[in-house]
Design a protein around this motif. Structure first.
Motif, short mmCIF file in Angstrom:
data_model
loop_
_atom_site.label_atom_id
_atom_site.label_comp_id
_atom_site.label_asym_id
_atom_site.label_seq_id
_atom_site.Cartn_x
_atom_site.Cartn_y
_atom_site.Cartn_z
N TYR A 1 -5.29 -18.87 -29.16
CA TYR A 1 -6.19 -18.73 -27.69
C TYR A 1 -7.53 -18.96 -27.73
O TYR A 1 -8.26 -19.75 -27.08
N ASN A 2 -8.22 -18.66 -29.04
CA ASN A 2 -9.70 -19.14 -28.94
C ASN A 2 -9.86 -20.32 -29.38
O ASN A 2 -10.85 -21.09 -28.79
N HIS A 3 -8.80 -21.11 -29.98
CA HIS A 3 -8.99 -22.59 -30.23
C HIS A 3 -8.82 -23.14 -28.69
O HIS A 3 -9.50 -24.16 -28.49
N ARG A 4 -7.89 -22.69 -28.05
CA ARG A 4 -7.60 -23.25 -26.64
C ARG A 4 -8.90 -23.02 -25.78
O ARG A 4 -9.05 -24.04 -25.01
N LYS A 5 -9.29 -21.71 -25.85
CA LYS A 5 -10.45 -21.64 -25.08
C LYS A 5 -11.50 -22.53 -25.24
O LYS A 5 -12.34 -23.06 -24.51
N LYS A 6 -11.83 -22.91 -26.63
CA LYS A 6 -12.98 -23.71 -27.06
C LYS A 6 -12.66 -25.03 -26.52
O LYS A 6 -13.58 -25.77 -25.89
N ILE A 7 -11.32 -25.47 -26.60
CA ILE A 7 -11.15 -26.94 -26.16
C ILE A 7 -11.49 -26.95 -24.40
O ILE A 7 -12.15 -27.85 -23.85
N ILE A 8 -11.06 -25.68 -23.73
CA ILE A 8 -11.29 -25.75 -22.32
C ILE A 8 -12.70 -25.57 -21.98
O ILE A 8 -13.36 -26.27 -21.20
N HIS A 9 -13.53 -24.98 -22.79
CA HIS A 9 -15.04 -24.61 -22.52
C HIS A 9 -15.97 -25.90 -22.86
O HIS A 9 -16.50 -26.18 -22.08
N ASP A 10 -15.10 -26.71 -23.62
CA ASP A 10 -15.92 -28.08 -23.91
C ASP A 10 -15.23 -28.99 -22.72
O ASP A 10 -15.91 -30.13 -22.98
N ILE B 1 -7.53 -31.95 -22.20
CA ILE B 1 -6.65 -30.54 -22.45
C ILE B 1 -5.07 -31.06 -22.60
O ILE B 1 -4.83 -31.67 -21.57
N PRO B 2 -4.84 -30.78 -23.88
CA PRO B 2 -3.18 -31.22 -24.02
C PRO B 2 -2.31 -30.56 -23.15
O PRO B 2 -2.40 -29.59 -22.83
N THR B 3 -1.19 -31.48 -22.85
CA THR B 3 -0.23 -30.98 -22.06
C THR B 3 0.79 -30.25 -22.80
O THR B 3 0.63 -30.11 -24.12
N PHE B 4 1.83 -29.65 -22.38
CA PHE B 4 2.75 -28.79 -23.05
C PHE B 4 4.15 -29.79 -23.56
O PHE B 4 4.43 -29.36 -24.76
N ARG B 5 4.50 -30.49 -22.66
CA ARG B 5 5.51 -31.43 -23.01
C ARG B 5 5.11 -32.94 -23.12
O ARG B 5 4.09 -33.42 -22.80
N GLY B 6 6.50 -33.70 -23.51
CA GLY B 6 6.02 -35.21 -23.38
C GLY B 6 5.60 -35.35 -24.90
O GLY B 6 5.24 -34.48 -25.66
N LYS B 7 5.06 -36.77 -25.25
CA LYS B 7 4.95 -37.36 -26.40
C LYS B 7 4.05 -36.40 -27.50
O LYS B 7 4.25 -35.95 -28.37
N ASP B 8 2.86 -36.17 -26.80
CA ASP B 8 1.71 -35.29 -27.55
C ASP B 8 1.63 -33.63 -27.20
O ASP B 8 0.73 -33.26 -27.30
#
Ligand code: OAD
Length: 246
Positions: free
Chosen positions: A66-75, A31-38
């Protein structure tokens, strides 16, 4: 990893410990972070996606994100860092997780006592009548709507919004009553959440940071371990179990 005796002694005598966590603990789950390189906020604008006015202007776009993030989180799955924190529950009288994450991974790893400062992506509510909708939502009109006609939004805290009072108070109480306060995988720059580190420090808690790099609050930490949470935290559990058995 080698931990010095002072740290292990401190830890083995502690009764109440808190893990204050941020996006970095879920980075190894993909799950990507908010700050930093990526970081997410390097590519996308928070004022267009994590903001109530932006939602009212363009709810479809915000929901798509949010649906995109939810998918990443569910996977994704909890990683060794989340599991190590859950394992600590067998080693201390009281283990509390105070998280800025909305991904539910601490709960999925087995942590029981959790305060969620920024909400939870699994919950939603109507902006008009505040009814909660926690199951599947109907996107056939592009944006889910409540029976009252109001728009349904994710139950996450957006910029400019208050933190859920009960969650913040619970977090603050745990912080000031903790013997050890771990700060894991957070840049600790978003307030009021980051203020909990200061509250814990003022109350005399021993502050331990686990991060891949130095942060704004490193100077006030009693101990800093630089490395991935998924590697450092299981090592701490292992060292502590050895110490207790000896
Ligand atoms: P950030 O993205 O600001 O910080 C992530 C931190 O995790 C950084 O300090 C990284 O160095 C560290 N990190 C990355 N990978 C790591 C790993 N494997 N192990 C340990 N540390 C690692 O995320 P947060 O501090 O959580 O708010 O951000 C705070 C808030 O800002 C979020 O809750 C969100 C965001 O805007 C809202 O959405 C309200």
């Amino acid at each position: 990893m080698n931990f010095d005796e002072t740290f292990l002694n401190k830890l083995s005598k502690a009764k109440k410990i808190v893990f204050f966590t941020g996006a970095g603990i879920s980075a190894e789950s993909g799950i990507p972070t908010f700050r930093g390189k990526d970081g997410i906020w390097n590519k996308l604008k928070p004022e267009e996606l994590a903001n109530f006015n932006a939602f009212m202007r363009n709810p479809k776009m915000v929901w798509e994100w949010y649906n995109h993030r939810k998918k990443i989180i569910h996977d994704s799955k909890p990683n060794a860092g989340h599991f190590a924190i859950a394992d600590m529950q067998d080693l201390f009288d009281e283990v509390t997780v105070v998280t800025q994450n909305i991904d539910n991974l601490h709960r999925r790893a087995g942590s029981k006592n959790i305060f969620e400062l920024h909400g939870n992506i699994e919950r939603n509510y109507c902006v008009r009548c505040k009814t909660f909708y926690n199951g599947e939502l109907d996107f056939s009109d592009g944006v889910p709507k409540c029976n009252c006609g109001g728009l349904i939004r994710p139950d996450v805290v957006w910029f400019g919004e208050y933190l859920p009072e009960d969650q913040f108070e619970g977090g603050e109480n745990s912080a000031v009553n903790s013997d050890i306060f771990f700060v894991v995988g957070t840049s600790a720059v978003v307030y009021p959440a980051a203020g909990l580190v200061h509250s814990a420090k003022r109350a005399g808690s021993y502050i331990v940071e686990v991060n891949i790099e130095e942060t704004e609050i490193s100077v006030m930490c009693d101990k800093s371990f630089y490395g991935e949470a998924g590697k450092v935290l299981p090592e701490i559990v292992k060292a502590l179990k050895n110490k207790i058995i000896k």
